[in-house]
Design a protein around this motif. Structure first.
Motif, PDB file in Angstrom:
ATOM      1  N   ALA A 132       0.817  -1.213   0.000  1.00  0.00           N
ATOM      2  CA  ALA A 132       0.000   0.000   0.000  1.00  0.00           C
ATOM      3  C   ALA A 132       0.851   1.264   0.000  1.00  0.00           C
ATOM      4  O   ALA A 132       0.429   2.300  -0.530  1.00  0.00           O
ATOM      5  N   ASP A 133       2.055   1.219   0.576  1.00  0.00           N
ATOM      6  CA  ASP A 133       2.916   2.400   0.613  1.00  0.00           C
ATOM      7  C   ASP A 133       3.785   2.535  -0.637  1.00  0.00           C
ATOM      8  O   ASP A 133       4.649   3.406  -0.698  1.00  0.00           O
ATOM      9  N   GLY A 134       3.552   1.660  -1.629  1.00  0.00           N
ATOM     10  CA  GLY A 134       4.288   1.741  -2.877  1.00  0.00           C
ATOM     11  C   GLY A 134       5.520   0.868  -2.942  1.00  0.00           C
ATOM     12  O   GLY A 134       6.120   0.722  -4.013  1.00  0.00           O
ATOM     13  N   ARG A 135       5.936   0.295  -1.817  1.00  0.00           N
ATOM     14  CA  ARG A 135       7.104  -0.591  -1.842  1.00  0.00           C
ATOM     15  C   ARG A 135       6.805  -1.827  -2.681  1.00  0.00           C
ATOM     16  O   ARG A 135       5.700  -2.351  -2.662  1.00  0.00           O
ATOM     17  N   THR A 136       7.819  -2.281  -3.402  1.00  0.00           N
ATOM     18  CA  THR A 136       7.668  -3.446  -4.265  1.00  0.00           C
ATOM     19  C   THR A 136       8.529  -4.578  -3.728  1.00  0.00           C
ATOM     20  O   THR A 136       9.736  -4.412  -3.524  1.00  0.00           O
ATOM     21  N   ILE A 137       7.899  -5.722  -3.493  1.00  0.00           N
ATOM     22  CA  ILE A 137       8.598  -6.905  -2.997  1.00  0.00           C
ATOM     23  C   ILE A 137       8.613  -7.942  -4.113  1.00  0.00           C
ATOM     24  O   ILE A 137       7.553  -8.368  -4.589  1.00  0.00           O
ATOM     25  N   ARG A 138       9.804  -8.332  -4.520  1.00  0.00           N
ATOM     26  CA  ARG A 138       9.934  -9.317  -5.588  1.00  0.00           C
ATOM     27  C   ARG A 138      10.251 -10.697  -5.007  1.00  0.00           C
ATOM     28  O   ARG A 138      10.751 -10.824  -3.888  1.00  0.00           O
ATOM     29  N   ALA A 139       9.941 -11.719  -5.787  1.00  0.00           N
ATOM     30  CA  ALA A 139      10.097 -13.093  -5.314  1.00  0.00           C
ATOM     31  C   ALA A 139      11.561 -13.428  -5.059  1.00  0.00           C
ATOM     32  O   ALA A 139      12.455 -13.008  -5.795  1.00  0.00           O
ATOM     33  N   THR A 140      11.777 -14.170  -4.012  1.00  0.00           N
ATOM     34  CA  THR A 140      13.114 -14.696  -3.720  1.00  0.00           C
ATOM     35  C   THR A 140      13.127 -16.221  -3.784  1.00  0.00           C
ATOM     36  O   THR A 140      14.196 -16.822  -3.654  1.00  0.00           O
ATOM     37  N   THR A 141      11.967 -16.842  -3.945  1.00  0.00           N
ATOM     38  CA  THR A 141      11.908 -18.298  -4.050  1.00  0.00           C
ATOM     39  C   THR A 141      12.366 -18.730  -5.437  1.00  0.00           C
ATOM     40  O   THR A 141      12.051 -18.076  -6.431  1.00  0.00           O
ATOM     41  N   ALA A 142      13.071 -19.816  -5.515  1.00  0.00           N
ATOM     42  CA  ALA A 142      13.554 -20.326  -6.798  1.00  0.00           C
ATOM     43  C   ALA A 142      13.902 -21.797  -6.646  1.00  0.00           C
ATOM     44  O   ALA A 142      14.351 -22.241  -5.581  1.00  0.00           O
ATOM     45  N   SER A 143      13.687 -22.545  -7.716  1.00  0.00           N
ATOM     46  CA  SER A 143      14.033 -23.959  -7.721  1.00  0.00           C
ATOM     47  C   SER A 143      15.547 -24.124  -7.739  1.00  0.00           C
ATOM     48  O   SER A 143      16.270 -23.301  -8.299  1.00  0.00           O
ATOM     49  N   SER A 144      16.011 -25.228  -7.166  1.00  0.00           N
ATOM     50  CA  SER A 144      17.449 -25.505  -7.129  1.00  0.00           C
ATOM     51  C   SER A 144      17.890 -26.405  -8.274  1.00  0.00           C
ATOM     52  O   SER A 144      19.077 -26.453  -8.613  1.00  0.00           O
ATOM     53  N   GLY A 145      16.935 -27.131  -8.854  1.00  0.00           N
ATOM     54  CA  GLY A 145      17.287 -28.090  -9.898  1.00  0.00           C
ATOM     55  C   GLY A 145      17.447 -29.497  -9.383  1.00  0.00           C
ATOM     56  O   GLY A 145      17.458 -30.458 -10.153  1.00  0.00           O
ATOM     57  N   ASP A 146      17.564 -29.646  -8.083  1.00  0.00           N
ATOM     58  CA  ASP A 146      17.650 -30.958  -7.453  1.00  0.00           C
ATOM     59  C   ASP A 146      16.264 -31.356  -6.967  1.00  0.00           C
ATOM     60  O   ASP A 146      15.647 -30.619  -6.196  1.00  0.00           O
ATOM     61  N   ARG A 147      15.752 -32.497  -7.394  1.00  0.00           N
ATOM     62  CA  ARG A 147      14.363 -32.873  -7.110  1.00  0.00           C
ATOM     63  C   ARG A 147      14.082 -32.954  -5.612  1.00  0.00           C
ATOM     64  O   ARG A 147      13.078 -32.419  -5.129  1.00  0.00           O
ATOM     65  N   ASP A 148      14.946 -33.620  -4.873  1.00  0.00           N
ATOM     66  CA  ASP A 148      14.696 -33.765  -3.440  1.00  0.00           C
ATOM     67  C   ASP A 148      14.774 -32.414  -2.729  1.00  0.00           C
ATOM     68  O   ASP A 148      13.951 -32.116  -1.848  1.00  0.00           O
ATOM     69  N   ARG A 149      15.751 -31.605  -3.103  1.00  0.00           N
ATOM     70  CA  ARG A 149      15.881 -30.285  -2.488  1.00  0.00           C
ATOM     71  C   ARG A 149      14.683 -29.405  -2.845  1.00  0.00           C
ATOM     72  O   ARG A 149      14.162 -28.683  -1.993  1.00  0.00           O
ATOM     73  N   ASP A 150      14.226 -29.494  -4.085  1.00  0.00           N
ATOM     74  CA  ASP A 150      13.078 -28.690  -4.500  1.00  0.00           C
ATOM     75  C   ASP A 150      11.810 -29.104  -3.752  1.00  0.00           C
ATOM     76  O   ASP A 150      10.981 -28.262  -3.412  1.00  0.00           O
ATOM     77  N   GLU A 151      11.667 -30.393  -3.499  1.00  0.00           N
ATOM     78  CA  GLU A 151      10.499 -30.839  -2.744  1.00  0.00           C
ATOM     79  C   GLU A 151      10.550 -30.296  -1.313  1.00  0.00           C
ATOM     80  O   GLU A 151       9.536 -29.878  -0.758  1.00  0.00           O
ATOM     81  N   GLU A 152      11.741 -30.270  -0.736  1.00  0.00           N
ATOM     82  CA  GLU A 152      11.898 -29.711   0.610  1.00  0.00           C
ATOM     83  C   GLU A 152      11.576 -28.214   0.618  1.00  0.00           C
ATOM     84  O   GLU A 152      10.891 -27.716   1.514  1.00  0.00           O
ATOM     85  N   LEU A 153      12.086 -27.497  -0.396  1.00  0.00           N
ATOM     86  CA  LEU A 153      11.793 -26.067  -0.494  1.00  0.00           C
ATOM     87  C   LEU A 153      10.296 -25.819  -0.666  1.00  0.00           C
ATOM     88  O   LEU A 153       9.716 -24.957  -0.003  1.00  0.00           O
ATOM     89  N   ALA A 154       9.675 -26.584  -1.576  1.00  0.00           N
ATOM     90  CA  ALA A 154       8.250 -26.389  -1.847  1.00  0.00           C
ATOM     91  C   ALA A 154       7.408 -26.672  -0.608  1.00  0.00           C
ATOM     92  O   ALA A 154       6.413 -25.994  -0.351  1.00  0.00           O
TER      93      ALA A 154
END
Length: 501
Positions: A285-307
């Motif tokens: 509401a104050d105009g600040r913009t927050i961009r995504a910091t989440t990203a896949s790692s490419g490793d299936r097991d690690r990505d499942e843990e992140l998700a």
């Protein structure tokens, strides 16, 4: 890991070209017609050549000037280029006639390649506009008009896990759609993807970048207006069952606007969330913009843990928003919706990663009475067992296309003490379950084959059939209605799924 893709300007006059389902503004239509007339003029008999060329210029030039003022979409650039080349063939004979010099045309076999090139350029414009149109939202079919507004809430009890600041608290931006009184004709409709066109453009460009697409390709999306009216008066009458929505990975609160407006027109309050640092971009509401910091790692097991971790944050966001809606209904803050929300009849829904969050939120929070998973792989634990009925809408999936999805989804639905349903929608793609078909190219692997009209209709109608049964107690088995939209399988009480043709 699945990614979710990106979604008529106030005062923008649009014309629908029959058979193409594309949206062009009136100046764009006139530019297109003027360019075609200039191209054709070269091949007309001498008596008709001059008036057609003059008329084409009289239409094309003012319309191009108007587009220059309001903003030219990239789809019109090849049309203007084709018109410029065509004028090189059409104007010289006229100018020579005015100066008294003999009017001579180039030999047809010399002019033909240039005319064909012009035709190709001009044709590129409407084809590109068809592939990447300004989205036109379907008119809701319910008895109510639709109002909308955006709110922002901060949870004082929950630290922001995506930042290192110990004083930072989790903040979510939520868009509400609700049954409203009909607004007078001419009242501006709500901006799509943002509170303002600037915000919509920021969101649209971020969504495009998130899927590796140049932002200019979807420059029509920030021009779009939905069917709702901002801050429209709440309709009189009873109380509205509540439906919360979590978007897909990288998605934003407005990605299911057509779905939300259809539900609201049938008497539901829909609250869709932006999840900061997970949604591609969130404008506060104050105009600040927050961009995504989440990203896949490419490793299936690690990505499942992140998700699984991101799913847990989203599930907590959903529970917090339901608490805020309860406070709003109780009148802890003055609000037009006070006393109008039936939070005792609440459903939680989500697309893609948001579907996993919806399932997780329902397991953790028994205030939710039903769950809708829009083609979402269930990340995280499948316990405790679901006690609420669930509906999972999916595209057609086989072990060959995704060997893990169906077993995991089946496990999540069968590990339940309530009857749940899986609806397989023929012709659906992953982005069929959000607004993507309204403005993305009709590539089957991206948006399925249902089309721009049928995609939002099927998804909303199936959702309504389930919610009317589970939240409003409509008699009968929901599977009987769901069967009209695809293949239904049901399970429950930890039983075995039974396919219903």
């Amino acid at each position: 890991m699945r990614r979710c893709g990106p979604g008529a300007e106030h005062g923008r006059v649009t014309e629908t070209i029959p058979g193409l389902s594309l949206s062009l503004s009136l100046p764009e239509v006139l530019v297109l017609l003027g360019a075609v007339a200039l191209l054709v003029a070269r091949w007309l008999p001498p008596a008709a050549r001059r008036p057609v060329t003059v008329a084409a210029g009289a239409v094309l030039v003012p319309s191009a000037i108007v587009l220059g003022i309001v903003g030219i979409r990239w789809q019109m650039l090849p049309v203007l280029a084709g018109a410029a080349v065509a004028s090189a063939f059409a104007l010289p004979p006229l100018l020579r006639r005015r100066t008294g010099r003999p009017a001579r045309r180039a030999r047809w076999w010399l002019a033909l390649p240039g005319s064909l090139a012009c035709a190709g350029l001009i044709a590129t414009g409407p084809v590109a506009a068809w592939a990447f149109p300004v989205p036109v939202f379907p008119e809701p079919t319910g008895a109510f008009a639709v109002g909308t507004r955006v709110v922002q809430w901060t949870d004082p009890l929950r630290p922001e896990s995506f930042t290192a600041d110990p004083d930072d608290r989790r903040t979510v931006v939520v868009q509400l759609w609700y049954p409203a009184r009909k607004s007078p004709a001419g009242v501006p409709r709500a901006q799509y993807l943002g509170r303002t066109e600037d915000e919509a453009r920021t969101v649209s460009e971020a969504l495009a970048r998130g899927v590796g697409m140049p932002g200019f390709l979807v420059d029509g999306v920030p021009r779009a207006r939905s069917r709702a009216v901002v801050d429209a008066p709440v309709v009189g009458g009873g109380r509205f069952p509540v439906v919360l929505l979590s978007p897909g990975s990288g998605g934003v609160r407005s990605q299911n606007t057509a779905w939300a407006e259809e539900l609201a027109s049938h008497g539901y309050l829909v609250a869709a969330l932006d999840h900061p640092y997970d949604s591609t971009v969130v404008v506060l509401a104050d105009g600040r913009t927050i961009r995504a910091t989440t990203a896949s790692s490419g490793d299936r097991d690690r990505d499942e843990e992140l998700a699984a971790g991101w799913t847990a944050v989203r599930a907590a966001d959903l529970g917090f928003v339901l608490t805020q809606l309860e406070r709003l209904d109780r009148g802890e803050t003055a609000d037009p919706l006070t006393g109008r929300l039936d939070t005792g009849r609440a459903a939680v829904a989500g697309h893609s990663l948001g579907g996993a969050a919806a399932l997780q939120a329902a397991r953790q929070d028994r205030r939710f009475d039903a769950v809708v998973d829009l083609d979402g792989y269930p990340h995280g634990p499948t316990s405790p067992a679901l006690e609420q009925p669930a509906l999972a809408l999916t595209q057609e999936i086989t072990a060959g296309t995704d060997p893990r999805y169906l077993p995991r989804l089946t496990e999540a639905l069968e590990h339940s003490t309530a009857t749940s349903y899986r609806l397989t929608v023929p012709g659906a793609g992953h982005l069929t379950f959000m607004d993507g078909p309204l403005y993305l190219p009709p590539v089957p692997s991206i948006v399925g084959t249902l089309g721009r009209t049928e995609s939002p209709r099927v998804v909303a109608a199936a959702t309504l059939a389930f919610l009317d049964a589970t939240l409003r107690g409509r008699p009968g088995d929901p599977a009987d209605t769901l069967r009209a939209y695809g293949t239904v399988s049901s399970s429950g009480a930890r039983g075995t799924a039974t396919p219903t043709p």
